[in-house]
Design a protein around this motif. Structure first.
Motif, short mmCIF file in Angstrom:
data_model
loop_
_atom_site.label_atom_id
_atom_site.label_comp_id
_atom_site.label_asym_id
_atom_site.label_seq_id
_atom_site.Cartn_x
_atom_site.Cartn_y
_atom_site.Cartn_z
N GLN A 260 0.83 -1.22 0.00
CA GLN A 260 0.00 0.00 0.00
C GLN A 260 0.86 1.26 0.00
O GLN A 260 0.57 2.24 0.69
N GLY A 261 1.95 1.20 -0.76
CA GLY A 261 2.82 2.36 -0.92
C GLY A 261 3.77 2.61 0.23
O GLY A 261 4.48 3.62 0.24
N VAL A 262 3.81 1.70 1.21
CA VAL A 262 4.65 1.88 2.40
C VAL A 262 5.68 0.76 2.47
O VAL A 262 5.33 -0.42 2.31
N VAL A 263 6.94 1.13 2.72
CA VAL A 263 8.00 0.13 2.90
C VAL A 263 7.93 -0.39 4.33
O VAL A 263 7.82 0.38 5.28
N PHE A 264 8.03 -1.71 4.46
CA PHE A 264 7.90 -2.33 5.79
C PHE A 264 8.99 -3.39 5.92
O PHE A 264 9.15 -4.22 5.04
N HIS A 265 9.79 -3.36 6.95
CA HIS A 265 10.04 -2.43 8.02
C HIS A 265 10.87 -1.23 7.53
O HIS A 265 10.59 -0.10 7.88
N GLY A 266 11.94 -1.53 6.78
CA GLY A 266 12.77 -0.48 6.22
C GLY A 266 13.16 -0.84 4.80
O GLY A 266 13.05 -1.99 4.38
N ASP A 267 13.63 0.15 4.07
CA ASP A 267 14.01 -0.07 2.69
C ASP A 267 15.28 -0.93 2.61
O ASP A 267 16.14 -0.85 3.50
N LEU A 268 15.36 -1.73 1.57
CA LEU A 268 16.52 -2.61 1.41
C LEU A 268 17.80 -1.76 1.36
O LEU A 268 17.87 -0.78 0.63
N GLY A 269 18.76 -2.13 2.17
CA GLY A 269 20.02 -1.40 2.22
C GLY A 269 20.04 -0.24 3.20
O GLY A 269 21.08 0.38 3.40
#
Length: 290
Positions: A260-269
């Protein structure tokens, strides 16, 4: 060229669609390449089904893929996760054990669905599976984010975070837990498969005394100091604990993709460690294999 060990960047905590991530293992490898990472660990929940395809893509992309897993356990009344690195992902005993854990996860999912239905929400497990848009393989693992996706699609919640805050997080009315193995047992399984065990995201447990008890009982190789849900204070606390117990301080984003347009938990890298850390982990695994 991967550069020197000091220049290298590795994200040691990523999930793919074989558990509760959104991307295929190959897509995560390609994303790591785009972000300039040297490598990443594939650490899906209670399954190693995505490792072979990630390794093949890593060969093509020039990305170092570390075989891994994240095993679900319980201690002190809390869900505790244990990461394993450089394990033999084809080890028969490990595969059998992980299959048993996925059966426990399946039973938990059914219990969650029953609880949600008891709250008046019209939702079935088949609707959750249908939301994948593909068939579910026997060695894949459904997780709470998949149930959250179904709740969003049916209009019961706004987004993934709302689903967890209202229904699925620990202590909420839709939460369910099945008996699980101990962190110590998971660490033994990882070591027996030739891997290095690491305590995942200790800051999420809210109980550092319990973390210390787990360390003393299980003797992990490392502790995840750097994580998307750890702030500077948590990082300093767990660096101190790593130093106290002579553990390798590890880190990773816990990337699950975009929902739903949200990165979960954090963005890769977004959380990473250097090649020196990766080499220390590899050496532990190598020593276990003799």
């Amino acid at each position: 060229m991967q550069g020197t060990r000091e220049e290298a960047r590795y994200d040691l905590h990523t999930h793919s669609c074989v558990s509760d991530g959104m991307n295929t293992p190959e897509e995560n490898v390609r994303l790591a390449k785009e972000k300039g990472l040297t490598g990443l660990a594939v650490t899906d929940h209670d399954t190693v089904a995505g490792i072979a395809s990630a390794l093949a893509e890593g060969e093509k992309a020039g990305i170092h893929v570390i075989p891994g897993v994240e095993i679900s356990t319980q201690a002190g009344g809390k869900d505790i996760h244990v990461l394993g690195y450089y394990l033999n992902y084809e080890d028969f005993a490990l595969l059998e054990r992980l299959a048993g854990l996925r059966a426990t996860r399946d039973a938990r999912n059914e219990q969650i669905i029953r609880k949600l239905q008891g709250l008046g929400l019209s939702i079935t497990l088949q609707e959750v599976i249908d939301g994948l848009g593909r068939s579910l393989r026997p060695d894949e693992s459904l997780g709470r984010p998949h149930i959250a996706d179904a709740l969003v699609r049916k209009g019961y919640v706004r987004d993934l975070r709302d689903a967890f805050d209202r229904y699925l997080a620990e202590g909420k009315p839709g939460y369910a837990a099945q008996p699980r193995i101990s962190p110590q047992q998971a660490m033994e399984w990882i070591r027996e498969a030739g891997g290095a065990p690491v305590i995942a995201h200790p800051g999420l447990y809210g109980d550092d005394d319990l973390v210390r008890t787990i360390i003393e009982a299980g003797q992990p190789a490392g502790i995840e100091v750097y994580h998307s849900d750890h702030g500077p204070a948590e990082e300093q606390r767990y660096l101190a604990i790593a130093d106290e117990y002579h553990l390798i301080p590890t880190g990773g984003s816990d990337y699950h993709g975009v929902r739903q347009g949200v990165v979960f938990h954090g963005d890769l890298g977004s959380c990473y460690v250097t090649g020196e850390t990766v080499e220390r982990i590899r050496q532990v695994a190598q020593q276990l294999r003799g």
